[in-house]
Design a protein around this motif. Structure first.
Motif, short mmCIF file in Angstrom:
data_model
loop_
_atom_site.label_atom_id
_atom_site.label_comp_id
_atom_site.label_asym_id
_atom_site.label_seq_id
_atom_site.Cartn_x
_atom_site.Cartn_y
_atom_site.Cartn_z
N ALA A 60 3.05 33.40 46.02
CA ALA A 60 3.41 33.68 44.62
C ALA A 60 3.49 32.38 43.83
O ALA A 60 3.16 32.34 42.64
CB ALA A 60 4.74 34.42 44.56
N ASN A 64 0.29 30.86 41.23
CA ASN A 64 0.82 30.75 39.87
C ASN A 64 1.27 32.08 39.28
O ASN A 64 1.25 32.26 38.06
CB ASN A 64 -0.20 30.06 38.95
N CYS A 65 1.67 33.01 40.13
CA CYS A 65 2.23 34.27 39.65
C CYS A 65 3.47 33.97 38.80
O CYS A 65 3.68 34.56 37.74
CB CYS A 65 2.64 35.18 40.81
N CYS A 68 2.77 32.41 35.16
CA CYS A 68 2.32 33.29 34.07
C CYS A 68 3.19 34.54 33.88
O CYS A 68 3.17 35.13 32.81
CB CYS A 68 0.88 33.74 34.31
N HIS A 69 3.91 34.95 34.92
CA HIS A 69 4.66 36.21 34.81
C HIS A 69 6.15 36.00 34.58
O HIS A 69 6.91 36.97 34.68
CB HIS A 69 4.44 37.07 36.06
N LEU A 80 9.85 36.83 37.12
CA LEU A 80 8.64 37.66 37.25
C LEU A 80 8.67 38.92 36.38
O LEU A 80 7.91 39.86 36.63
CB LEU A 80 8.37 38.03 38.72
N GLY A 95 2.16 37.78 29.86
CA GLY A 95 2.35 38.05 31.28
C GLY A 95 3.15 39.34 31.45
O GLY A 95 4.08 39.60 30.70
N ILE A 98 6.08 42.09 36.87
CA ILE A 98 5.61 42.43 38.22
C ILE A 98 6.79 42.48 39.20
O ILE A 98 6.64 42.24 40.40
CB ILE A 98 4.51 41.47 38.73
N MET A 118 -5.81 43.19 42.72
CA MET A 118 -6.19 41.81 43.07
C MET A 118 -7.69 41.69 43.36
O MET A 118 -8.32 40.70 42.98
CB MET A 118 -5.41 41.35 44.31
N PHE A 133 -5.82 38.02 33.70
CA PHE A 133 -5.31 38.18 35.06
C PHE A 133 -6.48 37.74 35.96
O PHE A 133 -7.51 38.41 36.02
CB PHE A 133 -4.92 39.64 35.30
N LEU A 149 1.68 38.84 49.89
CA LEU A 149 2.13 38.73 48.50
C LEU A 149 2.79 40.05 48.05
O LEU A 149 3.83 40.05 47.39
CB LEU A 149 0.94 38.39 47.60
N LEU A 153 6.62 40.65 46.64
CA LEU A 153 6.91 41.24 45.33
C LEU A 153 7.77 42.50 45.47
O LEU A 153 8.54 42.83 44.56
CB LEU A 153 5.60 41.55 44.60
#
Lengths: 316, 171
Positions: A60, A64-65, A68-69, A80, A95, A98, A118, A133, A149, A153
Motif C-alpha cells: 500500500a 502509493n495508495c 493518493c487516497h 485511506l 482520491g 478505499i 487492479m 487510477f 494488498l 485493505l
C-alpha cells in the motif's frame, strides 16, 4: 475485530528502523482504540512477513495508495478515506475512499472485485475506471501481491465518508469514452522478468513498472491521455498539480549526474545531492510512499532506473 | 561667434553623461517593479524590492541546502570532517531562525518556487516554520555535544521538517 487486534499487535512489532536515515520513527504510537486503528497511518509493513496483511501494508505504501487516497494533513481517522485532489491536464480527480466501509469504501468488495479493479480497471458493476487510477501499471502486479494488498485493505477501519465527484470536462465524464481510451492505451498483462538480468534488476523493474508506477507521472501524455512511449520516464512540464515532473532517465537532462547513493537517499528521505528537499507531489510520494520501502527495494528501483535508455529532455 | 574651448566641451559632455547615466539607473530600478511589501518582522520598513527579497531568501535556502548536504556527507556517508559538523549545525540553527519573516505578504514572484498557499494559510506555514526552527536549534545543539547517534537523529528530524514544509508550500 479479531483481525484488527491482530494487526494492532503486528503494528507494535513492525517497527524495525533498519537504517538511521529512515524517515519514520520506531516510537510512533500503535494500537487499537475502539474501532480506530491508531498507528495504521505509520505502518511500514514488511515484504518478507509471513502475514499477508503486513506484506499488503508494505505494498500500500509502495504502490502509493496512501499518497493518493488520503487527504493531505488529514486526521489519522481518515487514513485511506479519499478526498485528496489530483489536478491533471484532464481535470481534477479526487482520491476515493478505499477503507473497509461497505457503503463508501470497498468493504463489500470480494477479492475478485478488487483484482478486477487492479487488473482491468473495472468497478464491481463493470464500469471502467479513469486512468488516474493507475491500473495500466497495476495490471502487471503478481496475483499474490494483489491478494496481499486486498488482505491489508480489509483491515483498514471503515470510514463513513462519501466520495467527492471528479471535476472533469463533460466529454471526459462520459465513461463509455473510457472503453476507447483503453483500446488505445491499455494492455492487460503480468510483469515478465528478464532472464538475462539479475534478481535486483528484475525486482526494481517489477516495482517500478507494476507497483510504484513512476512512469505515470514522469512521462508526457499523448492527446488521448496515454503515455507518450517515446518519452516514457523522460519527464513532463505538464504533470499533476500543474507542476513540472523531472526526467528520470540517466541522461544529463535527467538523473545522469546522480549517484546511486543520492538516488536512494532522495527516495528515502527527500534530499537531493545539493541538500535541497523535494516539494509538491513528489514530497507526498516520498513521505507517504517510498520512504517506507526497504533499502534493498530502493536500491533495486535505482538499479532499474539507471539502466533505462537515456533520453534527452530538458524540463524547466 | 565665440568658439568654446575643446576642454570645456569635453568636460560639459562628461557631466552630461554622468547625470544622464544616473537618471537611467534610477529609471531602470523603477522599471523592474519595486512592489511595496510590508515586513511584519521589520516594523518601519514598508517599501522593499520583491526581487531583492526573493534573491535574499533563495540565497538563505541555498546556504541551508549546502550545510544540509555537507552534514549528510559527514553524518550519513562518513566524510572525515567530524570536527566541522558543529560549524554546519550552528550555521543551520542561525539561518533557520525565523522562516516566516523571509516570506512577507506580497513577496510572491514568478522566479520563486513559493506556493500561494503560504499566504493563504500563513498560520500553518508559520507553525511549520516554527517546527523547523526548533529542529534546527536542536541539531545545532546536538552538534555541540558530538554524539553521533544524537546528531544523526536530530539531522533526520530536521530534514523531515524541511520536507514537510516543501510538501505543502513549495512547487
Amino acid at each position: 475485530m479479531g483481525g484488527v487486534v491482530g494487526l494492532g499487535v503486528l503494528l507494535i512489532t513492525a517497527w524495525g528502523g533498519d537504517s538511521v536515515a529512515r524517515a519514520h520513527s520506531p516510537t510512533a504510537p500503535a494500537g487499537v482504540q475502539g474501532d480506530t486503528l491508531v498507528g495504521v497511518v505509520e505502518l511500514r509493513g514488511d515484504p518478507e512477513s509471513d502475514d499477508p496483511v503486513m506484506r499488503g501494508a508494505y505494498l500500500a505504501r509502495a504502490g502509493n495508495c496512501v499518497t493518493c487516497h488520503t487527504e493531505e494533513d488529514a486526521a489519522e481517522e481518515l487514513f485511506l478515506a479519499g478526498g485528496k485532489p489530483i489536478e491533471t491536464p484532464f481535470g481534477v480527480f479526487y482520491g476515493t475512499n478505499i477503507t473497509s466501509n461497505p457503503e463508501h469504501g470497498i468493504g463489500d468488495w470480494s477479492e475478485e472485485d478488487f483484482a478486477r479493479a487492479m487488473r482491468e480497471g473495472r468497478a464491481p458493476d463493470g464500469s471502467h475506471y479513469y486512468p488516474s487510477f493507475p491500473y495500466a501499471a497495476f495490471t502487471k502486479m503478481t496475483d499474490s501481491d494483489i491478494s496481499d494488498l486486498y488482505a491489508f485493505l480489509r483491515e483498514v477501519p471503515g470510514v463513513d465518508r462519501e466520495n467527492i465527484p471528479h471535476d472533469i470536462p463533460w466529454y471526459a465524464g462520459f465513461r463509455g469514452s473510457l472503453a476507447l481510451w483503453k483500446m488505445m492505451n491499455f494492455e492487460e498483462g503480468r510483469f515478465e522478468p528478464d532472464p538475462d538480468r539479475d534478481e535486483q534488476w528484475n525486482r526494481g523493474a517489477y516495482l517500478t513498472r507494476a507497483v510504484t508506477h513512476c512512469a505515470e507521472c514522469h512521462s508526457p501524455r499523448t492527446l488521448s491521455g496515454g503515455i507518450d512511449e517515446g518519452l516514457r520516464y523522460a519527464g513532463t512540464s505538464d504533470g499533476p498539480d500543474g507542476g513540472s515532473v523531472p526526467n528520470i532517465t540517466p541522461h544529463e537532462t535527467g538523473i545522469g549526474g546522480w549517484s546511486a547513493r543520492h538516488l536512494v537517499r532522495y527516495l528515502e528521505f527527500g534530499m537531493d545531492p545539493d541538500g535541497d528537499f523535494a516539494g509538491g507531489s513528489m514530497a507526498d510520494v516520498i513521505s507517504e510512499g517510498t520512504s517506507y520501502l526497504t533499502g534493498e527495494d530502493l536500491a533495486a528501483i535505482v538499479d532499474y532506473l539507471s539502466s533505462l535508455d537515456p533520453i534527452e529532455n530538458e524540463i524547466d | 561667434m565665440r568658439s568654446v574651448p575643446l576642454s570645456l566641451t569635453l568636460a560639459a559632455g562628461l557631466v552630461f553623461l554622468v547625470v544622464a547615466a544616473g537618471f537611467t539607473a534610477v529609471d531602470s530600478r523603477a522599471a523592474h517593479d519595486p512592489s511595496p511589501v510590508g515586513l511584519p518582522g521589520f516594523a518601519g520598513v514598508q517599501n522593499l524590492d520583491v526581487e531583492a527579497l526573493v534573491d535574499h531568501r533563495q540565497g538563505v535556502m541555498r546556504a541551508v541546502s549546502g550545510h544540509m548536504a555537507a552534514s549528510a556527507a559527514i553524518l550519513l556517508d562518513g566524510a572525515p570532517f567530524e570536527d566541522r559538523i558543529s560549524l554546519h549545525g550552528t550555521a543551520l540553527a542561525g539561518l533557520l531562525t525565523d522562516i516566516p519573516d523571509l516570506f512577507p505578504e506580497g513577496s510572491a514572484h514568478d522566479e520563486s518556487d513559493a506556493r500561494p498557499e503560504i499566504w493563504e494559510d500563513f498560520g500553518t506555514f508559520t507553525d511549520r516554520g516554527q517546527d523547523t526552527m526548533e529542529r534546527a536549534a536542536a541539531f545545532g545543539e546536538a552538534t555541540q555535544g558530538g554524539n553521533q547517534a544524537e546528531m544523526t537523529q536530530a539531522f533526520i528530524a530536521l530534514g523531515d521538517s524541511c520536507g514537510a514544509c516543501h510538501d505543502s508550500f513549495r512547487f
